[in-house]
Write a protein that holds these residues in place. Structure first.
Motif, PDB file in Angstrom:
ATOM      1  N   ILE A  23      48.364  -2.121  68.038  1.00  0.00           N
ATOM      2  CA  ILE A  23      47.436  -1.238  68.806  1.00  0.00           C
ATOM      3  C   ILE A  23      47.031  -1.556  70.226  1.00  0.00           C
ATOM      4  O   ILE A  23      47.478  -0.521  70.852  1.00  0.00           O
ATOM      5  N   LEU A  24      46.384  -2.780  70.496  1.00  0.00           N
ATOM      6  CA  LEU A  24      45.991  -3.028  71.581  1.00  0.00           C
ATOM      7  C   LEU A  24      47.048  -2.798  72.979  1.00  0.00           C
ATOM      8  O   LEU A  24      47.115  -2.082  73.509  1.00  0.00           O
ATOM      9  N   TYR A  25      48.393  -3.259  72.489  1.00  0.00           N
ATOM     10  CA  TYR A  25      49.305  -3.232  73.253  1.00  0.00           C
ATOM     11  C   TYR A  25      49.695  -1.883  72.995  1.00  0.00           C
ATOM     12  O   TYR A  25      49.921  -1.176  75.135  1.00  0.00           O
ATOM     13  N   THR A  26      50.334  -1.273  72.772  1.00  0.00           N
ATOM     14  CA  THR A  26      50.836   0.285  72.220  1.00  0.00           C
ATOM     15  C   THR A  26      49.535   1.042  73.312  1.00  0.00           C
ATOM     16  O   THR A  26      49.952   2.167  74.075  1.00  0.00           O
ATOM     17  N   TYR A  27      48.555   0.715  72.850  1.00  0.00           N
ATOM     18  CA  TYR A  27      47.264   1.519  73.571  1.00  0.00           C
ATOM     19  C   TYR A  27      47.880   1.031  74.982  1.00  0.00           C
ATOM     20  O   TYR A  27      47.769   2.482  75.950  1.00  0.00           O
ATOM     21  N   GLY A  28      47.887   0.587  76.047  1.00  0.00           N
ATOM     22  CA  GLY A  28      47.878  -0.417  77.280  1.00  0.00           C
ATOM     23  C   GLY A  28      49.271   0.886  77.813  1.00  0.00           C
ATOM     24  O   GLY A  28      49.550   1.526  78.511  1.00  0.00           O
ATOM     25  N   PHE A  29      50.713   1.054  76.958  1.00  0.00           N
ATOM     26  CA  PHE A  29      51.797   2.023  76.985  1.00  0.00           C
ATOM     27  C   PHE A  29      51.022   3.683  76.834  1.00  0.00           C
ATOM     28  O   PHE A  29      51.210   4.765  78.525  1.00  0.00           O
ATOM     29  N   LEU A  30      50.470   3.903  75.859  1.00  0.00           N
ATOM     30  CA  LEU A  30      49.877   5.177  75.899  1.00  0.00           C
ATOM     31  C   LEU A  30      49.129   5.351  76.591  1.00  0.00           C
ATOM     32  O   LEU A  30      49.288   6.843  77.553  1.00  0.00           O
ATOM     33  N   ALA A  31      48.149   4.352  77.420  1.00  0.00           N
ATOM     34  CA  ALA A  31      46.992   5.516  78.393  1.00  0.00           C
ATOM     35  C   ALA A  31      47.355   5.037  79.567  1.00  0.00           C
ATOM     36  O   ALA A  31      47.483   5.785  80.521  1.00  0.00           O
ATOM     37  N   ASN A  32      48.602   4.694  80.179  1.00  0.00           N
ATOM     38  CA  ASN A  32      49.112   4.287  81.628  1.00  0.00           C
ATOM     39  C   ASN A  32      49.828   6.209  81.346  1.00  0.00           C
ATOM     40  O   ASN A  32      50.146   6.655  82.482  1.00  0.00           O
ATOM     41  N   CYS A  33      50.419   6.218  79.971  1.00  0.00           N
ATOM     42  CA  CYS A  33      51.880   7.839  80.696  1.00  0.00           C
ATOM     43  C   CYS A  33      50.105   8.804  81.021  1.00  0.00           C
ATOM     44  O   CYS A  33      50.879   9.646  81.140  1.00  0.00           O
ATOM     45  N   TYR A  34      48.956   8.404  79.884  1.00  0.00           N
ATOM     46  CA  TYR A  34      47.945   9.722  80.024  1.00  0.00           C
ATOM     47  C   TYR A  34      47.821   9.894  81.339  1.00  0.00           C
ATOM     48  O   TYR A  34      47.480  10.639  82.593  1.00  0.00           O
ATOM     49  N   GLU A  35      47.839   8.433  81.667  1.00  0.00           N
ATOM     50  CA  GLU A  35      46.905   8.048  83.572  1.00  0.00           C
ATOM     51  C   GLU A  35      48.212   9.244  84.184  1.00  0.00           C
ATOM     52  O   GLU A  35      47.521   9.491  85.713  1.00  0.00           O
ATOM     53  N   GLN A  36      49.099   8.832  84.072  1.00  0.00           N
ATOM     54  CA  GLN A  36      49.813   9.124  85.155  1.00  0.00           C
ATOM     55  C   GLN A  36      49.862  10.726  84.521  1.00  0.00           C
ATOM     56  O   GLN A  36      49.849  11.254  85.690  1.00  0.00           O
ATOM     57  N   PHE A  37      49.424  11.250  83.753  1.00  0.00           N
ATOM     58  CA  PHE A  37      50.552  13.236  83.342  1.00  0.00           C
ATOM     59  C   PHE A  37      48.782  13.757  84.474  1.00  0.00           C
ATOM     60  O   PHE A  37      48.767  14.300  84.829  1.00  0.00           O
TER      61      PHE A  37
END
Length: 166
Positions: A23-37
């Motif tokens: 969950i933590l590892y996936t959160y990192g990917f998802l958070a980065n995508c949201y941040e870029q958006f």
């Protein structure tokens, strides 16, 4: 073994540890995508989240404590966030007439327009989850709800025990 290889661990203590690390590892990917958006729209995820809350409450003004309570990121500094949104002209901040220590926060017309523009692109964030089916998304949401309830229960019990021993 896929997660182990991705993060460089040879093994986990148990499947629950593996799940939480995943969950933590996936959160990192998802958070980065949201941040870029949100960066493409000149704002942060927290700023959008605050504007979304303010739009949902409009025309009723809200306080910083209400905003903090409803934010996705509970660690956000609501006062600083509101100051930044105000500096951008996205919110209007006035003193609360009944309690001078509080402020009333309303989304501005500029804020309404910006959030409306962003909303038309939100499908791009939905597309981040295109690797799972709608049914799998429902199942994942249900499982994450169970995890949150477990975490809240554990946290509430920890706080209660610390208060008893204080």
């Amino acid at each position: 073994m896929i997660l182990e290889n991705e993060i460089g661990l040879s093994s986990f203590r148990n499947e629950r540890q593996k799940a939480s690390i995943s969950i933590l590892y996936t959160y990192g990917f998802l958070a980065n995508c949201y941040e870029q958006f949100y960066k493409m729209h000149g704002m942060t995820n927290q700023q959008y989240n605050a504007l979304r809350i303010l739009r949902d409450q409009y025309p009723k003004p809200v306080s910083t404590s209400f905003l903090r309570e409803k934010m996705l990121d509970k660690m956000s500094d609501a006062s600083r966030l509101v100051s930044r949104l105000s500096a951008k002209g996205l919110v209007v901040v006035t003193q609360n007439p009944t309690d001078k220590r509080l402020v009333n926060i309303l989304i501005s017309e500029t804020g309404h327009q910006l959030i409306s523009d962003i909303d038309s692109d939100l499908y791009k964030l939905d597309d981040l989850m295109n690797g799972i089916t709608e049914e799998e998304a429902v199942q994942l949401t249900s499982l994450l709800y169970k995890v949150r309830n477990s975490l809240k229960s554990t946290y509430d019990n920890t706080v209660t025990e610390e208060q008893v021993h204080a």
